[in-house]
Design a protein around this motif. Structure first.
Motif, PDB file in Angstrom:
ATOM      1  N   ALA A   2      -1.427   3.809   5.430  1.00 58.24           N
ATOM      2  CA  ALA A   2      -0.954   2.683   4.610  1.00 58.24           C
ATOM      3  C   ALA A   2       0.185   1.929   5.298  1.00 58.24           C
ATOM      4  O   ALA A   2       0.241   0.690   5.252  1.00 58.24           O
ATOM      5  N   ASN A  36       0.827  -1.216   0.000  1.00 65.56           N
ATOM      6  CA  ASN A  36       0.000   0.000   0.000  1.00 65.56           C
ATOM      7  C   ASN A  36       0.862   1.266   0.000  1.00 65.56           C
ATOM      8  O   ASN A  36       0.530   2.254  -0.670  1.00 65.56           O
ATOM      9  N   ASP A  88       0.078  -1.949   6.369  1.00 60.25           N
ATOM     10  CA  ASP A  88       1.087  -2.901   5.894  1.00 60.25           C
ATOM     11  C   ASP A  88       1.820  -3.579   7.048  1.00 60.25           C
ATOM     12  O   ASP A  88       2.177  -4.760   6.960  1.00 60.25           O
ATOM     13  N   ASN A 137      -2.754  -4.385  -2.396  1.00 58.38           N
ATOM     14  CA  ASN A 137      -2.523  -2.942  -2.358  1.00 58.38           C
ATOM     15  C   ASN A 137      -3.785  -2.147  -2.701  1.00 58.38           C
ATOM     16  O   ASN A 137      -3.714  -1.036  -3.223  1.00 58.38           O
ATOM     17  N   SER A 138      -4.942  -2.731  -2.409  1.00 60.91           N
ATOM     18  CA  SER A 138      -6.210  -2.067  -2.750  1.00 60.91           C
ATOM     19  C   SER A 138      -6.392  -0.770  -1.979  1.00 60.91           C
ATOM     20  O   SER A 138      -6.878   0.233  -2.519  1.00 60.91           O
ATOM     21  N   MET A 139      -5.998  -0.756  -0.709  1.00 60.37           N
ATOM     22  CA  MET A 139      -6.144   0.452   0.103  1.00 60.37           C
ATOM     23  C   MET A 139      -5.256   1.570  -0.443  1.00 60.37           C
ATOM     24  O   MET A 139      -5.676   2.737  -0.535  1.00 60.37           O
ATOM     25  N   GLY A 140      -4.024   1.241  -0.802  1.00 59.77           N
ATOM     26  CA  GLY A 140      -3.123   2.253  -1.336  1.00 59.77           C
ATOM     27  C   GLY A 140      -3.604   2.823  -2.655  1.00 59.77           C
ATOM     28  O   GLY A 140      -3.543   4.038  -2.887  1.00 59.77           O
TER      29      GLY A 140
END
Length: 546
Positions: free
Chosen positions: A342, A258, A346, A354-357
């Motif tokens: 993020a 992320n 992590d 890495n959907s949130m990032g």
């Protein structure tokens, strides 16, 4: 009362619930493994064996519905989960020492505490794939390689420049320069060689033309061999740097996906290296992440009481680079807040994607577009992009809310011009002359009567006072008026001398009176001065007649 109620609860519980089977863990690691499996709603090997041996053909009460489904699917045992089961589980936990013989209360507390600590360490502990020390070492080595590559490439350019100085301007890239020098050797070989694999056609033709007319010195074969060895070092270091960058990119996508999606591989790796580890970085707030790498500037600003820095390592992120100079501070602050989230996700989260990032990056890009568009809208008109039309007001500043003081109009009468002042003074003298004539006419019949000594003194005092007042009023005149008065006095004196010589005294008096009357209209002071001797002469004549 409390003790008696507690005993009643224990007796009732013992009548309702009985211990059927109990299995003890051999060590803490086995207990930790079993607990972690239970938290993931999965079955450990020891639990499977225990349930198969003691719960075949019976209904099992479970506190976790997901765990009950797993038991039903794998072991074919019916499971029940409802509010009554949860109440029963709560009673079992509170009276566990009474149900299990040989388990004291003072032993249960340290056992549960030790297991909880082990479980917390295990959850925060990274897997072998999530070791951030490799990232710290890799980014440090990458920076060192960049410095060494730059030093070696400059040395190649300087060394080979004695033989072929024009090549430095033709080929700007250091790696291509080293490849061309290694292939060419002496500049005399440039015409025979083919550089199509290294250089484009335009640069190749320019290189060959420059090699024919080069101003460089001749170099021996031993020198060229050493230069080629240095070129080999540059090329090998560049290849190793490319491999190291690919390794760092893969490790960053594994350990901090992320953070990598938000700020990129290099900036994320430098943040982790500056913080010491990913876990240490996760403990920092967003404000610290924002200025990480600008500690010297921060403390210097605090010491000198100047503005603190707005960004540190985050300045090299692509989102901050896209923003204008005015918006870099706002975007870096927003980016630091999202990067802090993020990093924590992590470091402590269980997700590996890495959907949130990516989601936060899209939000930041939308915010950047909004900020840039708002500035454009303000410059064009209102915030929505439509021009805002306002009534014109000359007394209102542009962009200001308060009214200004009304502008003063031009007053031409305040101008001081020599011609106007003279004419205005002449007009005032004309107004004053008839008043003086009236006073003289009123005084003349009174002078015919016999005058005593006291009355003479009073009249002299009044005349002196009037003369002084006239001098005071006209004393504020300009220098031009004074010069004009002096010139008039001189002319009068000349006329008097001429007339005295001719002997026409009577005509002189008439002319003097007429001239005085005309000049009284222009100059008030001159009239008063000339009238005084005339009055004295009249008085003397009257006295002589008497």
């Amino acid at each position: 009362m409390l003790a008696s109620n507690h005993n009643l609860v224990i007796q009732y519980l013992l009548q309702v619930v009985k211990l059927k089977a109990f299995s003890k863990f051999e060590n803490t690691s086995e207990a930790l493994e079993a607990v972690t499996k239970l938290l993931d709603s999965s079955l450990s090997k020891g639990l499977r064996k225990f349930l198969r041996s003691h719960c075949d053909g019976e209904t099992l009460a479970v506190a976790d519905s997901k765990l009950g489904n797993a038991i039903k699917d794998k072991l074919k045992i019916e499971c029940v989960h409802n509010n009554a089961v949860m109440e029963l589980m709560r009673g079992l936990r509170s009276q566990l020492t009474e149900l299990i013989s040989g388990l004291a209360t003072q032993d249960l507390a340290p056992m549960s505490l030790g297991l909880s600590h082990s479980l917390s360490r295990y959850k925060l502990k990274f897997s072998p794939d999530k070791v951030d020390t490799m990232i710290i070492q890799a980014i440090g080595l990458l920076d060192d390689l960049d410095k060494e590559l730059n030093t070696y490439a400059m040395r190649v350019r300087e060394w080979y420049g004695w033989h072929f100085p024009e090549l430095a301007k033709i080929i700007q890239d250091n790696i291509l320069y080293a490849k061309a020098v290694k292939l060419m050797g002496s500049r005399d070989n440039a015409i025979k060689l083919d550089f199509s694999e290294i250089l484009p056609e335009e640069i190749e033709t320019e290189l060959k033309e420059a090699a024919m007319i080069s101003m460089g010195t001749e170099v021996s074969d031993v020198d060229l061999m050493n230069i080629k060895d240095l070129c080999d070092q540059v090329l090998s270091l560049s290849e190793y740097r490319a491999q190291l960058y690919d390794y760092l990119k893969s490790r960053m996508n594994t350990i901090a996906p992320n953070l990598t999606a938000l700020v990129g591989e290099l900036v994320g790796a430098r943040l982790i290296a500056h913080g010491g580890s990913l876990l240490n970085l996760a403990k920092q707030p967003g404000s610290t992440v924002q200025i990480l790498g600008a500690e010297k500037a921060l403390f210097r600003a605090l010491k000198t009481k100047h503005a603190t820095p707005k960004y540190g390592l985050l300045f090299h992120a692509s989102l901050v680079g896209q923003a204008s100079s005015k918006m870099k501070g706002k975007i870096s602050r927003s980016l630091a807040a999202k990067a802090a989230l993020a990093i924590r996700y992590d470091a402590l989260g269980e997700g590996q994607d890495n959907s949130m990032g990516l989601e936060n990056r899209l939000k930041l890009e939308a915010r950047l577009r909004n900020l840039e568009g708002r500035e454009l809208g303000r410059s064009a008109g209102s915030a929505k992009g439509k021009p805002k039309i306002e009534a014109y007001d000359k007394d209102r500043k542009k962009g200001a809310g308060a009214l200004l003081a009304a502008a003063k109009t031009y007053n031409p009468s305040a101008d001081s011009i020599l011609g106007q002042t003279l004419s205005s003074n002449a007009g005032t003298d004309e107004e004053m002359v008839p008043r003086q004539q009236k006073t003289d006419q009123a005084e003349e019949p009174a002078e015919e009567a016999p005058v005593t000594g006291e009355k003479k003194k009073e009249k002299k005092k009044k005349k002196k006072a009037s003369e002084e007042a006239a001098l005071m009023t006209n004393g504020n005149g300009s220098a031009a008026q004074l010069e004009a008065e002096e010139s008039v006095k001189k002319e009068k004196k000349k006329k008097r001398k001429d007339r005295a010589e001719n002997g026409d005294e009577q005509n002189d008096k008439k002319d003097v009176d007429v001239g005085e009357k005309k000049k009284k209209r222009k100059h008030g002071e001159q009239d008063e001065e000339t009238e005084m001797p005339n009055k004295k002469d009249k008085k003397k004549k009257k006295k002589s007649k008497d």
